[in-house]
Design an enzyme around this catalytic site. Structure first.
Site, short mmCIF file in Angstrom:
data_model
loop_
_atom_site.label_atom_id
_atom_site.label_comp_id
_atom_site.label_asym_id
_atom_site.label_seq_id
_atom_site.Cartn_x
_atom_site.Cartn_y
_atom_site.Cartn_z
N LYS A 40 20.23 -62.52 -69.47
CA LYS A 40 19.47 -63.78 -69.58
C LYS A 40 19.83 -64.54 -70.84
O LYS A 40 19.79 -65.76 -70.86
CB LYS A 40 17.97 -63.52 -69.48
CG LYS A 40 17.55 -63.09 -68.08
CD LYS A 40 16.20 -63.58 -67.63
CE LYS A 40 16.06 -63.31 -66.14
NZ LYS A 40 14.73 -63.55 -65.60
N LYS A 43 23.18 -60.03 -58.41
CA LYS A 43 21.99 -59.82 -57.57
C LYS A 43 21.40 -61.15 -57.10
O LYS A 43 21.54 -62.17 -57.79
CB LYS A 43 20.95 -58.96 -58.29
CG LYS A 43 20.17 -59.64 -59.37
CD LYS A 43 18.87 -58.90 -59.69
CE LYS A 43 18.01 -59.81 -60.55
NZ LYS A 43 16.61 -59.69 -60.45
N LYS A 78 15.75 -65.38 -57.77
CA LYS A 78 14.92 -66.57 -57.54
C LYS A 78 15.41 -67.78 -58.31
O LYS A 78 15.26 -68.89 -57.89
CB LYS A 78 13.53 -66.36 -58.11
CG LYS A 78 12.61 -65.55 -57.40
CD LYS A 78 11.23 -65.73 -58.06
CE LYS A 78 10.54 -64.42 -58.20
NZ LYS A 78 10.74 -63.86 -59.53
P1 ATP Z 1 14.30 -64.20 -61.98
O1 ATP Z 1 15.44 -64.77 -61.21
O2 ATP Z 1 13.32 -65.21 -62.47
O3 ATP Z 1 14.72 -63.21 -63.03
P2 ATP Z 1 13.93 -62.24 -59.92
O4 ATP Z 1 14.26 -62.82 -58.60
O5 ATP Z 1 14.92 -61.33 -60.57
O6 ATP Z 1 13.47 -63.37 -60.92
P3 ATP Z 1 11.52 -60.76 -60.59
O7 ATP Z 1 10.23 -61.48 -60.62
O8 ATP Z 1 12.15 -60.49 -61.91
O9 ATP Z 1 12.57 -61.50 -59.66
O10 ATP Z 1 11.35 -59.43 -59.79
C1 ATP Z 1 10.27 -59.10 -58.94
C2 ATP Z 1 10.59 -57.83 -58.20
O11 ATP Z 1 11.67 -58.04 -57.27
C3 ATP Z 1 11.05 -56.67 -59.12
O12 ATP Z 1 10.49 -55.48 -58.65
C4 ATP Z 1 12.54 -56.67 -58.95
O13 ATP Z 1 13.10 -55.40 -59.20
C5 ATP Z 1 12.68 -57.07 -57.50
N1 ATP Z 1 13.97 -57.73 -57.25
C6 ATP Z 1 14.41 -58.87 -57.85
N2 ATP Z 1 15.61 -59.22 -57.37
C7 ATP Z 1 15.95 -58.26 -56.45
C8 ATP Z 1 17.08 -58.06 -55.61
N3 ATP Z 1 18.09 -58.92 -55.62
N4 ATP Z 1 17.10 -57.01 -54.79
C9 ATP Z 1 16.06 -56.13 -54.78
N5 ATP Z 1 14.96 -56.26 -55.54
C10 ATP Z 1 14.90 -57.31 -56.38
#
Ligand code: ATP
Ligand code: LTN
Length: 343
Positions: A126, A208, A211
């Site tokens: 990040k 990965k 969001k």
């Molecule tokens: P950001 O993009 O804002 O970092 P994010 O999409 O990574 O957000 P988080 O809110 O950080 O999402 O994660 C919420 C949950 O979803 C956590 O348990 C995280 O491990 C899971 N998660 C996030 N991205 C993935 C993915 N690509 N595959 C599986 N699990 C995920």
């Protein structure tokens, strides 16, 4: 949930599950398969007391537009209800409504080493992505996450694979604190699913699905229409081999197999047999259709929840009241152990 979590005797206590998700954008298929689906399963199994939160304090480690942030919080709360979280069975609240999170995070900051935080890969990623805003909150983010978990004496934490390192740090912090002051915190275990723990971007399958990705074609949102979902899968990056099987250098196909497997329960081998002699076109359509059917009820329920702001407010108020009582207990105990004097 009944008040059983506050009143039961140790001998009959159910295990406590805690997890949270940031309201940092529209919830993705990755969040759903990696985490949210398990939140619901654990709630329905009945053998746990489940506590879930929207981690809005975590979200401001990346700059947010106030109006967009408010909208994201509302939509994320409604989306999680739509996934099947039931506030009669689980506690579901907004992190910033319970002051103890910020308070315990401060305490834990003082029991966490600079070197440990420097090793966190999410911080490195990040800070590379937001080079103009490498703030202290981004750096100490894992201490706030540890506070979230430890406040509720959680036994199990359902998350995707990307959170494994943060979880291990939470365990280290808890063990260190307990070693110094006696048993204050339960040392939590991660619960990472076998399938769907790491859903990758449809456009760059070495990263990965996230969001906050700017490329809308890279991620499937829980609220995408069937047409949009199909379009995104049809455009998903694959390779030139045209063979549906797991393999090296086939990250795009591996990812699609992973998604199809997580949604249908089929193994990679069964999937390879199913698409023997067929091209990627057929395969992508099958994956898209399976995802459309999995998400259809979520999107339909979401449309109902998002219209009912009074219900959302009542639910998060109830969740916060409950969470607050639990969190205060741990916070008070922790402060006493450290040597603070009560009011
Ligand atoms: P950001 O993009 O804002 O970092 P994010 O999409 O990574 O957000 P988080 O809110 O950080 O999402 O994660 C919420 C949950 O979803 C956590 O348990 C995280 O491990 C899971 N998660 C996030 N991205 C993935 C993915 N690509 N595959 C599986 N699990 C995920
Ligand atoms: N850091 C998590 C979100 C999160 C979380 C938590 C997950 C905040 N607090 C406590 C589990 C337990 C993430 O997914 N990025």
């Amino acid at each position: 949930m009944s008040n059983e979590i506050l009143t039961t005797q140790p001998a009959e206590k159910k295990k406590i599950v805690f997890s949270a998700i940031q309201p940092s954008g529209t919830i993705t298929l990755g969040n759903y398969l990696g985490a949210l689906r398990n939140w619901v399963t654990m709630q329905e199994e009945g053998q746990y007391n489940c506590i879930y939160a929207l981690a809005d304090l975590h979200t401001i480690t990346v700059r947010q537009e106030p109006a967009v942030m408010r909208k994201n919080i509302l939509e994320a709360y409604a989306s999680i209800l739509a996934c099947g979280i039931d506030t009669e069975k689980s506690v579901f609240f907004i992190q910033s409504h319970v002051n103890a999170h910020a308070q315990l995070a401060w305490l834990l900051n003082c029991y966490t080493q600079f070197g440990e935080l420097s090793r966190m890969t999410q911080f490195k990623d990040k800070s590379a992505k937001h080079a103009d805003n490498i703030n202290a909150g981004l750096f100490t983010y894992p201490c706030l996450m540890a506070a979230d978990i430890l406040l509720y004496q959680a036994d199990l934490v359902p998350v995707g694979a990307d959170q494994k390192q943060h979880l291990e740090l939470s365990r280290d912090i808890a063990e260190r604190f307990n070693g110094r002051y006696g048993n204050v915190f339960t040392v939590p275990e991660g619960f990472i699913p076998k399938n769907g723990a790491r859903v990758m971007s449809l456009q760059d399958p070495t990263r990965k699905m996230s969001k906050s990705d700017e490329n809308v074609n890279a991620c499937v949102s829980l609220l995408d229409t069937p047409e949009v979902i199909m379009k995104k899968f049809k455009r998903a990056v694959t390779d030139s081999e045209a063979k549906v099987c797991v393999g090296e250098g086939k990250e795009g196909v591996n990812n699609l197999i992973g998604i199809y497997s997580a949604v249908t329960g089929k193994t990679a081998e069964e999937i390879t047999n199913e698409f023997e002699g067929k091209g990627y076109g057929d395969f992508k359509v099958a994956v898209g259709e399976a995802v459309v059917e999995e998400l259809r009820p979520v999107r339909e329920r979401y449309e109902q929840y998002i219209k009912d702001k009074a219900y959302l407010e009542e639910s998060w108020r109830k969740g916060a009241e409950f969470a607050d009582r639990l969190a205060q207990r741990t916070l008070a105990k922790t402060m006493k152990k450290i040597g603070f004097v009560g009011r």
